[in-house]
Scaffold this active site. Structure first.
Site, PDB file in Angstrom:
ATOM      1  N   TYR A  35       0.836  -1.205   0.000  1.00  0.00           N
ATOM      2  CA  TYR A  35       0.000   0.000   0.000  1.00  0.00           C
ATOM      3  C   TYR A  35       0.873   1.258   0.000  1.00  0.00           C
ATOM      4  O   TYR A  35       0.591   2.228  -0.711  1.00  0.00           O
ATOM      5  CB  TYR A  35      -0.929   0.020   1.217  1.00  0.00           C
ATOM      6  CG  TYR A  35      -1.677   1.326   1.333  1.00  0.00           C
ATOM      7  CD1 TYR A  35      -2.797   1.582   0.546  1.00  0.00           C
ATOM      8  CD2 TYR A  35      -1.227   2.331   2.187  1.00  0.00           C
ATOM      9  CE1 TYR A  35      -3.459   2.800   0.612  1.00  0.00           C
ATOM     10  CE2 TYR A  35      -1.886   3.551   2.262  1.00  0.00           C
ATOM     11  CZ  TYR A  35      -2.992   3.776   1.473  1.00  0.00           C
ATOM     12  OH  TYR A  35      -3.631   4.991   1.539  1.00  0.00           O
ATOM     13  N   THR A 166      -6.927  18.089  -1.120  1.00  0.00           N
ATOM     14  CA  THR A 166      -6.385  17.220  -2.163  1.00  0.00           C
ATOM     15  C   THR A 166      -7.358  17.188  -3.336  1.00  0.00           C
ATOM     16  O   THR A 166      -8.498  16.759  -3.195  1.00  0.00           O
ATOM     17  CB  THR A 166      -6.145  15.803  -1.618  1.00  0.00           C
ATOM     18  OG1 THR A 166      -5.125  15.861  -0.617  1.00  0.00           O
ATOM     19  CG2 THR A 166      -5.693  14.861  -2.726  1.00  0.00           C
ATOM     20  N   LYS A 264      -3.614  20.924  -2.864  1.00  0.00           N
ATOM     21  CA  LYS A 264      -2.608  19.904  -3.174  1.00  0.00           C
ATOM     22  C   LYS A 264      -3.087  19.090  -4.376  1.00  0.00           C
ATOM     23  O   LYS A 264      -4.178  18.518  -4.359  1.00  0.00           O
ATOM     24  CB  LYS A 264      -2.405  18.987  -1.971  1.00  0.00           C
ATOM     25  CG  LYS A 264      -1.407  17.852  -2.176  1.00  0.00           C
ATOM     26  CD  LYS A 264      -1.234  17.075  -0.887  1.00  0.00           C
ATOM     27  CE  LYS A 264      -0.301  15.897  -1.046  1.00  0.00           C
ATOM     28  NZ  LYS A 264      -0.887  14.828  -1.905  1.00  0.00           N
ATOM     29  N   HIS A 288       0.334  12.904  -6.574  1.00  0.00           N
ATOM     30  CA  HIS A 288      -0.143  11.914  -5.599  1.00  0.00           C
ATOM     31  C   HIS A 288       0.831  10.742  -5.472  1.00  0.00           C
ATOM     32  O   HIS A 288       0.446   9.582  -5.318  1.00  0.00           O
ATOM     33  CB  HIS A 288      -1.529  11.399  -5.990  1.00  0.00           C
ATOM     34  CG  HIS A 288      -2.404  11.076  -4.804  1.00  0.00           C
ATOM     35  ND1 HIS A 288      -3.386  11.926  -4.362  1.00  0.00           N
ATOM     36  CD2 HIS A 288      -2.449  10.005  -3.983  1.00  0.00           C
ATOM     37  CE1 HIS A 288      -3.999  11.386  -3.321  1.00  0.00           C
ATOM     38  NE2 HIS A 288      -3.447  10.223  -3.063  1.00  0.00           N
ATOM     39  N   GLY A 342       6.341  12.098   1.910  1.00  0.00           N
ATOM     40  CA  GLY A 342       5.317  11.063   1.980  1.00  0.00           C
ATOM     41  C   GLY A 342       5.917   9.741   2.391  1.00  0.00           C
ATOM     42  O   GLY A 342       5.949   9.373   3.566  1.00  0.00           O
TER      43      GLY A 342
END
Length: 399
Positions: A35, A166, A264, A288, A342
């Site tokens: 993931y 987002t 974003k 992303h 991230g």
């Protein structure tokens, strides 16, 4: 002796983000790691996000006194101890117990902002109370606008500094390698079920005694039996995402929310200009993490044009593929105000909870400090395009 990365569990011995990544891969089950790790479809954008940094080379200065070095930056009038922050990363509570609090606490201790994901397993109120520091809240614009209005009110009362909307997920990307771990609706296949049993430390940390963690910020958006992270992802990010999302919704949220507002998912100078026209305070360039549109440019590809369009009118930040302090400095040299991390800090969390996230921050901060010294640029405020060259396809300086 053959080179190999550290094979133990002590995150303090990790020398790089890649080393934390390998520790994370060993500690959590395959479905969790996939993931975090995977991208959409052929993962071309995922690869581009890393490859782009090799297309820029530094031009260091010499005979500069670098005894004292400063990497702090100003974000919305407040000092941040480093030119990066932790961006919103979903399902942190599935990687380590109370993962959202652990990440926020590591960020607060380091003096950098933390963006809490909309799909956290700890409420924003608890994160703000327990971690302190500068907390920003990610927002997905779901179909139910009443939910967004309630979320904004909660954020205001919790002392949240900024909302980060987002905008690149109105339609959910196809993450094929992640999907291959399941049969039916969020039911792990037998290989992954067996793999879970091979990770007793993770089971003890995350699943015991109450099973899979539950979403804590989604309120009445979900039915009571769909709040577990095990079975709700498709329901939330599929059925409730709003494909009609447009600039009208940004204008609506700007009127509703008086704190700092960031968008974003911007990937073009035209959209950056529209964002400024709609009154946003900051822009986060993002594809992303390569998890939505495959074949998209990297954020570093578009950063110079966006800076030329809106610099001075809104804060410009970006994410996507940052693993080294030198990656971060290349973005700052091109004009970015800060970088959102991230996977880098998520690897740390998955490797060792709060201590692992803190180690990821420490590694990157030390790399930024060292690189500033070696560049002959003791203050990050003096770092600009003169310290950087874009290389051509053969590794030569582009004309």
């Amino acid at each position: 002796m053959q080179r190999r990365l550290y094979q133990g569990r002590d995150v303090s011995r990790a020398q790089s983000i890649d080393e934390l990544r390998e520790m994370a891969r060993r500690r959590v089950p395959n479905f969790c790691f996939e993931y975090v790790e995977g991208g959409a479809e052929d993962e071309a954008t995922l690869r581009r996000n890393r490859d782009v940094f090799g297309e820029f080379a530094f031009v260091p200065r010499t005979l500069v006194d670098v005894t004292s070095r400063n990497q702090s930056v100003s974000l919305f009038g407040q000092a941040s101890a480093a030119p990066f922050m932790i961006g919103p990363t979903g399902f942190s509570g599935l990687l380590a117990r109370e993962g959202d609090v652990a990440m926020a606490s590591a960020a607060a201790a380091a003096g950098i902002p933390f963006v809490l994901t909309n799909v956290s397993t700890t409420s924003m109120e608890d994160v703000a109370r327990r971690a302190g520091g500068r907390i920003w809240q990610q927002v997905y614009m779901y179909r139910t606008r009443d939910f967004i209005e309630k979320l904004a009110r909660r954020a205001h009362h919790a002392g949240i500094e900024a909302l980060v909307v987002t905008t690149d997920s109105a339609i959910y990307g196809k993450r094929e390698w992640d999907m291959r771990n399941y049969v039916g609706h969020q039911q792990l296949n037998w290989r992954n079920k067996i793999d879970v049993l091979r990770h007793p430390r993770w089971i003890a940390d995350v699943l015991l005694p109450n099973g899979f963690p539950k979403f804590a910020n989604l309120g009445d958006l979900l039915p009571p039996d769909k709040t577990s992270v095990r079975g709700a992802a498709a329901s939330i990010l599929g059925q409730n995402l709003d494909p009609s999302l447009s600039w009208r919704d940004i204008a609506w949220l700007r009127d509703l929310w008086r704190g700092k507002l960031l968008i974003k998912g911007v990937m073009s100078p035209e959209d950056a200009a529209l964002a400024v026209a709609h009154g946003v305070d900051g822009i986060v360039l993002s594809n992303h993490g390569g998890r939505q549109l495959d074949g998209a440019l990297s954020t570093m590809d578009v950063l110079p044009d966006v800076i030329a369009e809106v610099k001075g009118r809104a804060a410009v930040m970006l994410d996507g593929g940052f693993r080294r302090g030198t990656d971060i400095l290349k973005a700052v040299a091109l004009g970015a105000d800060a970088v959102l991390l991230g996977r880098a800090t998520t690897y740390g969390l998955a490797a060792g909870g709060q201590a692992g996230a803190a180690r990821a921050i420490e590694i990157l901060r030390s790399e930024v400090d060292r690189a500033l010294g070696l560049l002959g640029c003791p203050d990050i405020g003096g770092l600009d395009g003169k310290f950087l060259r874009k290389l051509g396809s053969a590794g030569n300086v582009a004309s």
